[in-house]
Design a protein around this motif. Structure first.
Motif, PDB file in Angstrom:
ATOM      1  N   THR A   1       0.863  -1.174   0.000  1.00 22.61           N
ATOM      2  CA  THR A   1       0.000   0.000   0.000  1.00 22.61           C
ATOM      3  C   THR A   1       0.902   1.227   0.000  1.00 22.61           C
ATOM      4  O   THR A   1       2.126   1.100   0.049  1.00 22.61           O
ATOM      5  CB  THR A   1      -0.968  -0.028   1.202  1.00 22.61           C
ATOM      6  OG1 THR A   1      -2.009   0.906   1.013  1.00 22.61           O
ATOM      7  CG2 THR A   1      -0.244   0.278   2.482  1.00 22.61           C
ATOM      8  N   ARG A   2       0.327   2.404  -0.061  1.00 21.79           N
ATOM      9  CA  ARG A   2       1.116   3.645  -0.189  1.00 21.79           C
ATOM     10  C   ARG A   2       0.746   4.596   0.941  1.00 21.79           C
ATOM     11  O   ARG A   2      -0.216   5.342   0.852  1.00 21.79           O
ATOM     12  CB  ARG A   2       0.831   4.282  -1.556  1.00 21.79           C
ATOM     13  CG  ARG A   2       1.752   5.451  -1.911  1.00 21.79           C
ATOM     14  CD  ARG A   2       1.315   6.067  -3.218  1.00 21.79           C
ATOM     15  NE  ARG A   2       2.197   7.138  -3.652  1.00 21.79           N
ATOM     16  CZ  ARG A   2       1.861   8.057  -4.545  1.00 21.79           C
ATOM     17  NH1 ARG A   2       0.664   8.034  -5.107  1.00 21.79           N
ATOM     18  NH2 ARG A   2       2.711   9.008  -4.883  1.00 21.79           N
ATOM     19  N   HIS A   3       1.522   4.525   2.015  1.00 19.13           N
ATOM     20  CA  HIS A   3       1.157   5.304   3.193  1.00 19.13           C
ATOM     21  C   HIS A   3       2.408   5.638   4.004  1.00 19.13           C
ATOM     22  O   HIS A   3       3.494   5.826   3.440  1.00 19.13           O
ATOM     23  CB  HIS A   3       0.129   4.525   4.014  1.00 19.13           C
ATOM     24  CG  HIS A   3      -0.660   5.362   4.966  1.00 19.13           C
ATOM     25  ND1 HIS A   3      -1.349   6.498   4.595  1.00 19.13           N
ATOM     26  CD2 HIS A   3      -0.872   5.238   6.307  1.00 19.13           C
ATOM     27  CE1 HIS A   3      -1.946   7.019   5.638  1.00 19.13           C
ATOM     28  NE2 HIS A   3      -1.658   6.281   6.696  1.00 19.13           N
TER      29      HIS A   3
ATOM     30  N   TRP B   1      -4.163  -5.920   3.007  1.00 20.85           N
ATOM     31  CA  TRP B   1      -4.238  -7.358   3.270  1.00 20.85           C
ATOM     32  C   TRP B   1      -5.139  -8.039   2.246  1.00 20.85           C
ATOM     33  O   TRP B   1      -6.218  -7.545   1.931  1.00 20.85           O
ATOM     34  CB  TRP B   1      -4.778  -7.621   4.679  1.00 20.85           C
ATOM     35  CG  TRP B   1      -3.780  -7.314   5.748  1.00 20.85           C
ATOM     36  CD1 TRP B   1      -3.683  -6.159   6.485  1.00 20.85           C
ATOM     37  CD2 TRP B   1      -2.714  -8.155   6.179  1.00 20.85           C
ATOM     38  NE1 TRP B   1      -2.616  -6.238   7.356  1.00 20.85           N
ATOM     39  CE2 TRP B   1      -2.003  -7.448   7.194  1.00 20.85           C
ATOM     40  CE3 TRP B   1      -2.284  -9.435   5.821  1.00 20.85           C
ATOM     41  CZ2 TRP B   1      -0.899  -7.990   7.842  1.00 20.85           C
ATOM     42  CZ3 TRP B   1      -1.180  -9.965   6.468  1.00 20.85           C
ATOM     43  CH2 TRP B   1      -0.504  -9.259   7.465  1.00 20.85           C
ATOM     44  N   SER B   2      -4.673  -9.169   1.764  1.00 21.80           N
ATOM     45  CA  SER B   2      -5.457 -10.007   0.865  1.00 21.80           C
ATOM     46  C   SER B   2      -5.656 -11.349   1.563  1.00 21.80           C
ATOM     47  O   SER B   2      -4.676 -12.015   1.913  1.00 21.80           O
ATOM     48  CB  SER B   2      -4.725 -10.204  -0.465  1.00 21.80           C
ATOM     49  OG  SER B   2      -4.493  -8.954  -1.095  1.00 21.80           O
ATOM     50  N   VAL B   3      -6.906 -11.711   1.803  1.00 22.77           N
ATOM     51  CA  VAL B   3      -7.220 -12.891   2.609  1.00 22.77           C
ATOM     52  C   VAL B   3      -8.000 -13.882   1.745  1.00 22.77           C
ATOM     53  O   VAL B   3      -9.078 -13.559   1.229  1.00 22.77           O
ATOM     54  CB  VAL B   3      -8.027 -12.488   3.859  1.00 22.77           C
ATOM     55  CG1 VAL B   3      -8.290 -13.704   4.740  1.00 22.77           C
ATOM     56  CG2 VAL B   3      -7.263 -11.416   4.653  1.00 22.77           C
TER      57      VAL B   3
ATOM     58  N   LYS C   1     -10.762   2.124   1.806  1.00 18.70           N
ATOM     59  CA  LYS C   1     -10.755   3.416   2.488  1.00 18.70           C
ATOM     60  C   LYS C   1     -11.208   4.517   1.517  1.00 18.70           C
ATOM     61  O   LYS C   1     -10.711   4.631   0.403  1.00 18.70           O
ATOM     62  CB  LYS C   1      -9.341   3.702   2.984  1.00 18.70           C
ATOM     63  CG  LYS C   1      -9.021   5.144   3.279  1.00 18.70           C
ATOM     64  CD  LYS C   1      -7.939   5.631   2.312  1.00 18.70           C
ATOM     65  CE  LYS C   1      -7.499   7.035   2.570  1.00 18.70           C
ATOM     66  NZ  LYS C   1      -8.531   8.061   2.466  1.00 18.70           N
ATOM     67  N   ILE C   2     -12.190   5.340   1.963  1.00 17.98           N
ATOM     68  CA  ILE C   2     -12.680   6.411   1.086  1.00 17.98           C
ATOM     69  C   ILE C   2     -12.529   7.797   1.698  1.00 17.98           C
ATOM     70  O   ILE C   2     -12.649   8.795   0.987  1.00 17.98           O
ATOM     71  CB  ILE C   2     -14.160   6.196   0.692  1.00 17.98           C
ATOM     72  CG1 ILE C   2     -15.074   6.287   1.922  1.00 17.98           C
ATOM     73  CG2 ILE C   2     -14.359   4.871  -0.037  1.00 17.98           C
ATOM     74  CD1 ILE C   2     -16.555   6.376   1.584  1.00 17.98           C
ATOM     75  N   GLY C   3     -12.273   7.907   3.014  1.00 17.20           N
ATOM     76  CA  GLY C   3     -12.293   9.210   3.657  1.00 17.20           C
ATOM     77  C   GLY C   3     -10.951   9.683   4.171  1.00 17.20           C
ATOM     78  O   GLY C   3      -9.959   8.954   4.135  1.00 17.20           O
ATOM     79  N   ALA C   4     -10.930  10.924   4.657  1.00 16.85           N
ATOM     80  CA  ALA C   4      -9.739  11.592   5.220  1.00 16.85           C
ATOM     81  C   ALA C   4      -8.693  11.818   4.141  1.00 16.85           C
ATOM     82  O   ALA C   4      -7.681  11.123   4.069  1.00 16.85           O
ATOM     83  CB  ALA C   4      -9.167  10.808   6.385  1.00 16.85           C
TER      84      ALA C   4
ATOM     85  N   PHE D   1     -11.259 -11.821   0.486  1.00 17.76           N
ATOM     86  CA  PHE D   1     -11.523 -10.387   0.569  1.00 17.76           C
ATOM     87  C   PHE D   1     -10.212  -9.615   0.563  1.00 17.76           C
ATOM     88  O   PHE D   1      -9.136 -10.148   0.851  1.00 17.76           O
ATOM     89  CB  PHE D   1     -12.375 -10.024   1.787  1.00 17.76           C
ATOM     90  CG  PHE D   1     -11.691 -10.129   3.130  1.00 17.76           C
ATOM     91  CD1 PHE D   1     -10.852  -9.107   3.598  1.00 17.76           C
ATOM     92  CD2 PHE D   1     -11.904 -11.227   3.955  1.00 17.76           C
ATOM     93  CE1 PHE D   1     -10.236  -9.190   4.836  1.00 17.76           C
ATOM     94  CE2 PHE D   1     -11.295 -11.318   5.197  1.00 17.76           C
ATOM     95  CZ  PHE D   1     -10.457 -10.297   5.643  1.00 17.76           C
ATOM     96  N   PHE D   2     -10.329  -8.320   0.243  1.00 18.80           N
ATOM     97  CA  PHE D   2      -9.191  -7.409   0.217  1.00 18.80           C
ATOM     98  C   PHE D   2      -9.489  -6.239   1.135  1.00 18.80           C
ATOM     99  O   PHE D   2     -10.613  -5.756   1.202  1.00 18.80           O
ATOM    100  CB  PHE D   2      -8.963  -6.890  -1.212  1.00 18.80           C
ATOM    101  CG  PHE D   2      -7.912  -5.800  -1.307  1.00 18.80           C
ATOM    102  CD1 PHE D   2      -6.564  -6.112  -1.238  1.00 18.80           C
ATOM    103  CD2 PHE D   2      -8.281  -4.468  -1.451  1.00 18.80           C
ATOM    104  CE1 PHE D   2      -5.602  -5.109  -1.309  1.00 18.80           C
ATOM    105  CE2 PHE D   2      -7.332  -3.466  -1.532  1.00 18.80           C
ATOM    106  CZ  PHE D   2      -5.981  -3.795  -1.461  1.00 18.80           C
ATOM    107  N   TYR D   3      -8.461  -5.788   1.856  1.00 24.23           N
ATOM    108  CA  TYR D   3      -8.578  -4.595   2.693  1.00 24.23           C
ATOM    109  C   TYR D   3      -7.456  -3.643   2.303  1.00 24.23           C
ATOM    110  O   TYR D   3      -6.275  -4.003   2.356  1.00 24.23           O
ATOM    111  CB  TYR D   3      -8.490  -4.962   4.168  1.00 24.23           C
ATOM    112  CG  TYR D   3      -8.332  -3.765   5.085  1.00 24.23           C
ATOM    113  CD1 TYR D   3      -9.190  -2.673   4.993  1.00 24.23           C
ATOM    114  CD2 TYR D   3      -7.324  -3.721   6.047  1.00 24.23           C
ATOM    115  CE1 TYR D   3      -9.039  -1.562   5.819  1.00 24.23           C
ATOM    116  CE2 TYR D   3      -7.174  -2.623   6.890  1.00 24.23           C
ATOM    117  CZ  TYR D   3      -8.034  -1.550   6.764  1.00 24.23           C
ATOM    118  OH  TYR D   3      -7.881  -0.455   7.567  1.00 24.23           O
ATOM    119  N   SER D   4      -7.823  -2.416   1.941  1.00 22.43           N
ATOM    120  CA  SER D   4      -6.838  -1.475   1.391  1.00 22.43           C
ATOM    121  C   SER D   4      -5.910  -0.883   2.431  1.00 22.43           C
ATOM    122  O   SER D   4      -4.794  -0.469   2.106  1.00 22.43           O
ATOM    123  CB  SER D   4      -7.565  -0.331   0.673  1.00 22.43           C
ATOM    124  OG  SER D   4      -8.238   0.500   1.612  1.00 22.43           O
ATOM    125  N   GLY D   5      -6.354  -0.815   3.710  1.00 22.54           N
ATOM    126  CA  GLY D   5      -5.621   0.001   4.668  1.00 22.54           C
ATOM    127  C   GLY D   5      -5.674   1.459   4.243  1.00 22.54           C
ATOM    128  O   GLY D   5      -6.359   1.830   3.291  1.00 22.54           O
TER     129      GLY D   5
END
Length: 378
Positions: A232-234, A251-253, A288-291, A260-264
């Motif tokens: 990811t890019r953070h 995370w890719s589970v 993630k869509i906010g902040a 499922f995938f979670y972007s962090g």
């Protein structure tokens, strides 16, 4: 006269030195508190030094972010106190209380989830109970100041069933909550974390045997489910001098029947297409869509909603589950702007985006009827 001035100067210097010592001691005492975590050392540090993303004592992104200028920092400060955005909900956010009896026995061949708030999600995947970046704290800060929750969690931490594993994306306070970690760790939960975060967990009393500490593209298996630490890019950090001292990840589970995938937290980058090619398609993508914003340096590590929808498409997600909004005041936009923009972009591009209320179940194999519930928050 000269001797009097000299004595005054000496006394002044002594007082200033004493003040400096007191302030230094106070700062050391505060920063030594356990919530700030721990630095890598020993074998963990050796792993980091061998990692291609670790340079000069910190981790770096595959695609570098724009530097933060003094002008942009000034803009952040001005907008923090002068912006006219509606950053907090003007009325109660709807929360559906989760009956703990419904969590008694996860289905061995299903994928279902409910949103706890911000980036925190409860997930049942092919018989395992999982938590994503669980934060049950009232405030996301190392000290008793800072952003407070807009709403209560849909289930109390104490009412959760035994959790098989927790996924942590990075060590910022709105994603890694010390008290939640300690509670779950005492119950034997396993933790899947990016490299470096294990040092925090061990300081908080989590046994090393409960910690799976991974680098990008490394994987571990638990209960027939594969957990892949993906890029990811953070950035990371819990104190004043540890920026990017630990790794961050998505995370890719992959389970026997679902994945499922979670972007962090992340900015947009080309590596999401690689994740989709190697591990997709995903039944659900928690994105993630906010902040986000203002300025390139922020957007590069906190993508806006339109890019979030593109990430969902890149990883080959079937159903997009938006997270990281509606719980804390952490950015310079209206509290509901992220979901409004995400919904509009999903419609434009033909993406199936669901909009569950907090605590509302989403089952990957069943139709979900979304509502624009935020429009009723007045």
């Amino acid at each position: 006269m000269r001797s009097r001035v000299a004595r005054w100067l000496v006394r002044s210097l002594v007082v200033l030195a004493a003040v400096a010592v007191v302030l230094t001691a106070a700062a050391w005492a505060v920063l030594s508190q356990p919530q700030f975590g721990a630095r890598m050392s020993g074998a963990r540090l050796e792993r980091a030094m061998a990692n291609p993303q670790y340079r000069d004592g910190r981790f770096i992104n595959l695609q570098p972010e724009a530097p933060t200028s003094l002008a942009s920092l000034g803009d952040y400060v001005v907008r923090q106190f002068s912006g006219d955005e509606v950053r907090e909900p003007p009325g109660p956010v709807p929360v559906l209380a989760v009956d703990k009896a419904t969590l008694a026995a996860p289905a061995p061949d299903a994928l279902r989830a409910f949103w706890i708030g911000h980036a925190s999600v409860y997930v049942e995947l092919d018989g395992l109970r999982l938590l994503i970046d669980p934060v049950f704290a009232e405030q996301v800060s190392p000290l008793p100041v800072g952003p407070r929750r807009f709403h209560r969690p849909p289930i109390a931490l104490a009412d959760l069933p035994p959790i098989d594993a927790v996924l942590i994306s990075h060590d910022h306070y709105d994603h890694l909550d010390m008290d939640t970690v300690r509670h779950l760790g005492a119950r034997g939960t396993r933790f899947f974390v990016p490299l470096g975060i294990g040092a925090h967990l061990e300081r908080w009393g989590i046994a090393p045997a409960q910690i799976e500490e991974l680098e990008w593209w490394q994987q571990r298996t638990l209960g027939g489910v594969q957990f892949v630490c993906t890029p990811t890019r953070h950035y990371s950090g819990r104190g004043l001098s540890d920026r990017s001292a630990t790794l961050w990840s998505s995370w890719s589970v992959v389970g026997p029947r679902h994945r499922f995938f979670y972007s962090g937290d992340t900015g947009y980058s080309a590596h999401f297409k690689e994740i989709g090619a190697r591990l997709g398609p995903f039944d659900i993508a928690f994105i993630k869509i906010g902040a986000y914003g203002p300025g390139a340096s922020w957007v590069d590590i906190h993508m806006p909603p339109e890019q979030a929808v593109q990430v969902h498409r890149d990883v080959r997600g079937k159903r997009m589950f938006p997270v990281h909004w509606s719980t804390f005041n952490l950015a310079y936009h209206d509290w509901d702007e992220p979901i409004r923009r995400a919904v509009a972009e999903a419609r434009r591009t033909g993406v199936e985006l669901v909009t569950p209320r907090l605590g509302e179940w989403v089952n990957a194999d069943l139709e979900f009827r979304s509502t624009s519930w935020w429009e009723g928050v007045r």
